[in-house]
Design an enzyme around this catalytic site. Sequence first.
Site, PDB file in Angstrom:
ATOM      1  N   LYS A   1      12.970 -16.053 -44.440  1.00 31.32           N
ATOM      2  CA  LYS A   1      12.849 -15.161 -45.587  1.00 31.32           C
ATOM      3  C   LYS A   1      11.449 -14.532 -45.670  1.00 31.32           C
ATOM      4  O   LYS A   1      11.286 -13.447 -46.213  1.00 31.32           O
ATOM      5  CB  LYS A   1      13.116 -15.913 -46.893  1.00 31.32           C
TER       6      LYS A   1
HETATM    7  C1  LIG Z   1      18.769 -17.907 -46.566  1.00 34.39           C
HETATM    8  C2  LIG Z   1      19.037 -18.784 -45.419  1.00 34.39           C
HETATM    9  C3  LIG Z   1      20.189 -18.631 -44.624  1.00 34.39           C
HETATM   10  C4  LIG Z   1      21.246 -17.609 -44.950  1.00 34.39           C
HETATM   11  O1  LIG Z   1      20.796 -16.298 -44.762  1.00 34.39           O
HETATM   12  P1  LIG Z   1      21.629 -15.078 -45.388  1.00 34.39           P
HETATM   13  O2  LIG Z   1      20.783 -13.876 -45.126  1.00 34.39           O
HETATM   14  O3  LIG Z   1      21.747 -15.380 -46.848  1.00 34.39           O
HETATM   15  O4  LIG Z   1      22.943 -15.051 -44.721  1.00 34.39           O
HETATM   16  C5  LIG Z   1      20.334 -19.428 -43.517  1.00 34.39           C
HETATM   17  N1  LIG Z   1      19.423 -20.378 -43.208  1.00 34.39           N
HETATM   18  C6  LIG Z   1      18.323 -20.565 -43.957  1.00 34.39           C
HETATM   19  C7  LIG Z   1      17.379 -21.640 -43.580  1.00 34.39           C
HETATM   20  C8  LIG Z   1      18.078 -19.781 -45.079  1.00 34.39           C
HETATM   21  O5  LIG Z   1      16.980 -19.967 -45.806  1.00 34.39           O
END
Ligand SMILES: *Cc1c(COP(=O)(O)O)cnc(C)c1O
Length: 497
Positions: A113
């Site tokens: 993120k």
């Molecule tokens: C947010 C997240 C996901 C999922 O990602 P999306 O973009 O919501 O599909 C998968 N793995 C981790 C570790 C995350 O933080």
Amino acid sequence: MEYISTRGNYQKVNSAEVIRLGMVPAGGLFVPEDVPSLSQEVIYQMKDKSYQEIAKEVLSVFLTDYTNKELENAIKEAYNMNNFAAKEVTPIHKLNDRTYILELWHGPTAAFKDLALQILPYLLVQAINKVEVDEDILILVATSGDTGKAALEGFKDVDGIEIIVFYPQDGVSKAQEHQMITTTGDNTEVIAVKGNFDDCQSSVKEIFGDEEFNEIIAKEGYQFSSANSINWGRLVPQIIYYFKAYANFLNQEDIKPGDKINFTVPTGNFGNILAGYYAYQMGLPVNKFICASNDNKVLTDFFNTGIYNKNREFKETISPSMDILISSNLERFLFEMTGHDSNKINEWYQQLNEEGKFEIDNKTKEKIDQLFVGKFATEAETKEIIKDIYQEYDYVIDPHTAVGIKAYKEYFNSSEDKTKTVIDATANPYKFSSTVLEAIDESLLSSKIDEFKILEKLEEKTGVDIHPGLQGLAELQIKHNLNCQVDEIRAIIKKLL
Ligand SMILES: *Cc1c(COP(=O)(O)O)cnc(C)c1O
């Protein structure tokens, strides 16, 4: 470039407006009216380019109302190598001739993120200046664990912005929770909600669309925006690393120009994998996207049957950031796959709202099948993979990445597709230390040891350094201790203003 609503219920707007608004006020999500394409020539030339240079090429074709200078400045600040604990922003770790791990977790909060949330604050502040908004921005975030901290770090102490994060009280790991509740900054609030992620996300989306509530906060001098992947400003920076991964393959001569590769993406809200799909639409040579789910396999079932059905038990798993039954960005994907048919989107999402499910038509399903497959991993399989990968390759992965690897294995076994495959590694393993340690060597985990000691144990056992964003977590002072019921979210926002 102009942006339109997936539900056909808003005028065309430019990217600054899209980023400021976060989502379409009347419901629906913003998407580009036409996806720009990059020539194969431009894509091949990326092989010698830095992350920052590729970022510039990708962002400038989508954010056409931002000046070169604004984009360059945002990129320079966000993808500054002091923010990333590695030689590259998104290095690739080769497991074997077919399987490559794209490490997306070297940013400050140890989750992928960061790649979007390090840059979003710059884009949002620039947007506010362009659109000449007088009100301060109030960002509401619903998090399944990783968005919360990444957004808090990105937005803390940014002038003119307040941020409130809601997380499911029992739905995140100890490290994730501790990262969030120790955040400093005068403009940050973190609230534990007695509910699951879908409860948090649905409430927040409802509040965005609530006219009366918008008026209430306007009186206090605020307007809403979002740092979740419903905000286009979250998605567009994620397109960059799909191109960068391809460029790395070319650079290492693992592929020839034009060769296709696969991407496997551990998926929750469908943001990350959708960014990959936009890269494909822009011209990136991709053979298949493998959408990986945990036991909350609503997407696996969707790709298999064409029916999206959220009427099922919500399960808390060891990959909590994917514990989601309503994948918001699927709406954008279906809008693209139906050739921008907002009538269909309205029909399906009304059904989802009323009955908790919808079924897509055959034509759309066939189109999806050419490019996407869905696979999932159970809890036991996820742990097994963490252990296997450690034993076979001496490489430590987190449970979300393990779900991705398992999904890819399933896909390979059923298809024998030998295309080189990238697995998005979405979090650093130390964010989920107890699960990882238990999977690798159960004997080291006793119920009495303190959560933070587990990080040290895992480090001793594997010899892999603890991610800098997770070092010394135990000593940080707790700054946030609010909690509420799902139906108290509105009241608590009012109280905090
Ligand atoms: C947010 C997240 C996901 C999922 O990602 P999306 O973009 O919501 O599909 C998968 N793995 C981790 C570790 C995350 O933080």
